[in-house]
Every structure is written in structure tokens, then in C-alpha cells.
Scaffold this active site. Structure first.
Site, PDB file in Angstrom:
ATOM      1  N   PRO A  46       7.034  17.134   2.837  1.00  0.00           N
ATOM      2  CA  PRO A  46       8.501  17.061   3.174  1.00  0.00           C
ATOM      3  C   PRO A  46       9.158  15.741   2.771  1.00  0.00           C
ATOM      4  O   PRO A  46       9.532  15.106   3.364  1.00  0.00           O
ATOM      5  CB  PRO A  46       8.398  17.173   4.739  1.00  0.00           C
ATOM      6  N   CYS A  47       9.076  15.872   1.560  1.00  0.00           N
ATOM      7  CA  CYS A  47       9.999  14.763   0.877  1.00  0.00           C
ATOM      8  C   CYS A  47      11.264  14.592   1.127  1.00  0.00           C
ATOM      9  O   CYS A  47      12.260  13.848   1.191  1.00  0.00           O
ATOM     10  CB  CYS A  47       9.641  14.616  -0.653  1.00  0.00           C
ATOM     11  N   HIS A  48      11.744  15.721   1.635  1.00  0.00           N
ATOM     12  CA  HIS A  48      13.342  15.787   2.056  1.00  0.00           C
ATOM     13  C   HIS A  48      13.493  15.257   3.480  1.00  0.00           C
ATOM     14  O   HIS A  48      14.702  14.778   3.692  1.00  0.00           O
ATOM     15  CB  HIS A  48      13.716  17.396   2.264  1.00  0.00           C
TER      16      HIS A  48
END
Ligand SMILES: [Zn+2]
Length: 356
Positions: free
Chosen positions: A320-322
Site C-alpha cells: 500500500p504505497c498509497h
């Protein structure tokens, strides 16, 4: 054929070259402009884009396969002087309307021998005439998808007979095997629809290795990079892992799943590994800053380096780089577009607050 990697000069050098319209770099690299979908020679007087909107390619083929169209002013396809009139005529016609299909019969009618066309395109552009036409249709189609058009309508308006024809063409272009692999394994790639637009998903026989938004310009080169990483060809197809991924994604978007279970693989440098592993530890619906992420990987102050590595994540959503945002609470960057980052964070936070 087109998979031979030509290396590019350093980015600062290319930037300098196109800003000065330096013809000495013509043929050395091509610059493509994300905002217009067009690619140029460095000497093109018509193009002075902001560096952040530029993508660089070593060859015209790579530019085309990434979904760009040749510039009408500097005509980057004419790499060895002007093409003969009969080729120029064909290029012009396709440029005017990428959805047309010029068949061998059409060529015969115009008294152009199809074999001659085939040979010329192979020799000069590294692809067949049919492939060239298809990439132009696909470039147009990708442009429409980028602008939020519906997938079905897109396929239809870009000269594909059906949704499945569009998918097939998509797979032929983006799922090409870069060569014969002696290894029995391969990377299978499949396109999925989602609330944030079509996704390209890939898995080896052991783990999911790629999830990216289908409208990203650099998709083709990303897939090629993926193939290089694993030393495996990428081919269109399905396997059990992609099926599991599809089900889990459906649950995620429906708000029924917070923790993905499907196996992941994300080879990289030790630093990349550390960053991506830390990303996996950020709980659903929560965010941390780039500074905090730098601290967590044991390199306080290395915001920029972790930011870059964050952007190199090959498995969007699942790694989850978001969930990494600017210190001031602003969203920061996102390769898939900020609206998607916002969508994902809003989605997770909404569900979190609904249940607590
Ligand atoms: Zn140009």
C-alpha cells in the site's frame, strides 16, 4: 526484435539536449510528452515540455508501444531521411485516423505490394505494418481510457470489432513474450476492471508480482522490466493466483477485505525490500509520512530515497504505497494519479470509521 535494450544518456543530458533542440541527439533518444501523448526527436522545435511530463525512449518502437503517437512536426518515424512517398502516404492516412485498417487487399488495390510494405516496416520500424496499425489504434484507445472513457465504448470507437477483440489486441501488445524461455515458468498477465479503472495484474506460478493501472504510459516498459527481473516471459493468461487476486480485489473494493492473503513477490535491492516490507506493515486505512517511513527503515532523513522507492513499487494497492503521504497531511505523489490515491484512502477510511 524490439526487445534489444539500447541504453539512454543520463537524464540531465537528455533534458539539456531537447531544451536546446540539439539535433546531435536525434536518433540517440526520443522524448514523449505525457500530457499530449506525442513523441518527438530532441531537435523538435514544436516541443518544450516541462521535464516532469517527459518520458524518454531509446527507439521509436518503444515510444509507440508505450502508447505515444509520432509528432506531426518533427516526424520521428522518418529516422533515415524522409520515407518513400508510398510509405509517407500510409503513415499520413493512419495518423489522420488510427481506427482505419489497411489490409493487404487495400494495398493491392493501390498497386502497392504487401510484401514490400512488410519488408519496409520490419526494416525501418522493427515491426510489421499490421502491428504498426494496431499500436496506433491501441495508442488512441489508451488515450481514451486515460481520459476516463468506458472500456467497451473505447474498444468500439477505436476500430476494434468487439470488447474481446480489444482485449486480444491489448494482450498481444502488452502481454508479448520477450523471447523463448528455457524455464517452464512464465509470468501470466491479465487485465481486470476495477472502480479505479482497468488494472494489469501479473503472477508467476508462485506469487503475484505486478499490479498496475492499465492507463499508465510506461506500462509496456514496466512489463518488460518485470520480465527482465524474473528472467521470465510475460504472456497473457490466467492462473490460480490471479484468480485469488481478482476475488480479493473484489472483496477489497466491496469493503469486505482489509488484509490481502495472496502470496506476493517483489525482488529488489536490500533498500527497496526494506521500504516495501515497511509499507506492508502500515495498517488498512492509516497513513504515515515519508519522513516516518524513512525512520522505520532505519534511515531517518532519507525521505527522498524512500519516496522514490515508494514510487517504484510494482504491486499497487496490495503493497500500500498509497498510504504514505506528505508530512503536512497533503496527499503527495502517486504514480497512478492522485485521484486514485484519494479514492483508495477515502475508501479505506470510510469503511474504518463505519465499523469503529
Ligand atoms: Zn515533434
Amino acid at each position: 526484435m524490439i526487445m534489444g535494450m539500447k541504453t539512454l544518456p543520463p537524464q540531465a543530458e537528455m533534458e539539456r539536449a531537447y531544451r536546446r533542440s540539439d539535433a546531435g541527439y536525434d536518433g540517440v533518444f526520443f522524448l514523449a510528452v505525457r500530457t499530449t501523448g506525442v513523441f518527438c526527436r530532441p531537435s523538435c522545435p514544436a516541443v518544450k515540455p516541462k521535464p516532469k511530463n517527459v518520458e524518454y525512449f531509446a527507439t521509436t518502437q518503444e515510444s509507440i508501444f508505450a502508447g505515444y503517437r509520432p509528432c506531426k512536426r518533427c516526424r520521428p518515424m522518418d529516422t533515415n531521411g524522409n520515407p518513400p512517398a508510398w510509405v509517407a502516404q500510409l503513415l499520413k492516412q493512419i495518423e489522420a485516423d488510427p481506427s482505419i485498417r489497411i489490409t493487404d487487399d487495400d494495398l493491392q488495390t493501390r498497386r502497392i505490394h504487401p510484401a514490400k510494405v512488410r519488408r519496409y516496416f520490419k526494416e525501418h520500424y522493427g515491426m510489421t505494418f499490421q502491428t504498426y496499425q494496431r499500436t496506433q489504434r491501441m495508442g488512441q484507445a489508451l488515450d481514451r481510457i486515460r481520459h476516463g472513457d468506458d472500456l467497451t465504448a473505447t474498444g468500439m470507437t477505436c476500430g476494434f470489432d468487439s470488447v474481446s477483440g480489444f482485449r486480444d489486441a491489448f494482450e498481444r501488445i502488452f502481454g508479448r513474450a520477450p523471447g523463448k524461455s528455457r524455464n517452464a515458468d512464465c509470468i501470466v498477465a491479465q487485465m481486470l476492471e476495477s472502480p479505479v479503472g482497468p488494472l494489469i495484474t501479473c503472477a508467476t506460478s508462485r506469487a503475484v508480482c505486478f499490479l498496475e493501472f492499465a492507463d499508465r504510459r510506461a506500462l509496456e516498459s514496466q512489463l518488460r522490466g518485470l520480465s527482465g527481473h524474473f528472467k521470465l516471459p510475460v504472456i497473457p493468461g490466467k492462473n490460480d493466483l490471479l484468480k485469488q487476486l481478482r476475488d480479493e480485489l473484489a472483496d477489497y473494493f466491496a469493503g469486505r477485505l482489509r488484509q490481502f492473503q495472496v502470496a506476493l513477490t517483489y525482488p529488489g535491492t536490500p533498500f527497496q525490500q526494506k521500504v516495501w516490507q515497511q509499507l506492508l506493515k502500515i495498517p488498512y486505512g492509516q497513513t504515515i509520512s515519508y519522513a516516518e517511513l524513512a525512520k522505520r527503515v532505519g534511515q531517518p532523513g532519507a525521505q527522498r530515497a524512500v519516496g522514490t522507492t515508494n514510487g517504484q513499487n510494482r504491486i499497487a494497492i496490495l503493497i500500500p504505497c498509497h498510504r504514505v503521504v506528505n508530512q503536512n497531511g497533503q496527499l503527495g505523489g502517486y504514480g497512478g494519479g492522485l485521484w486514485r490515491k484519494k479514492f483508495l484512502l477515502d475508501h479505506e477510511q470510510r469503511l474504518l470509521s463505519a465499523t469503529t
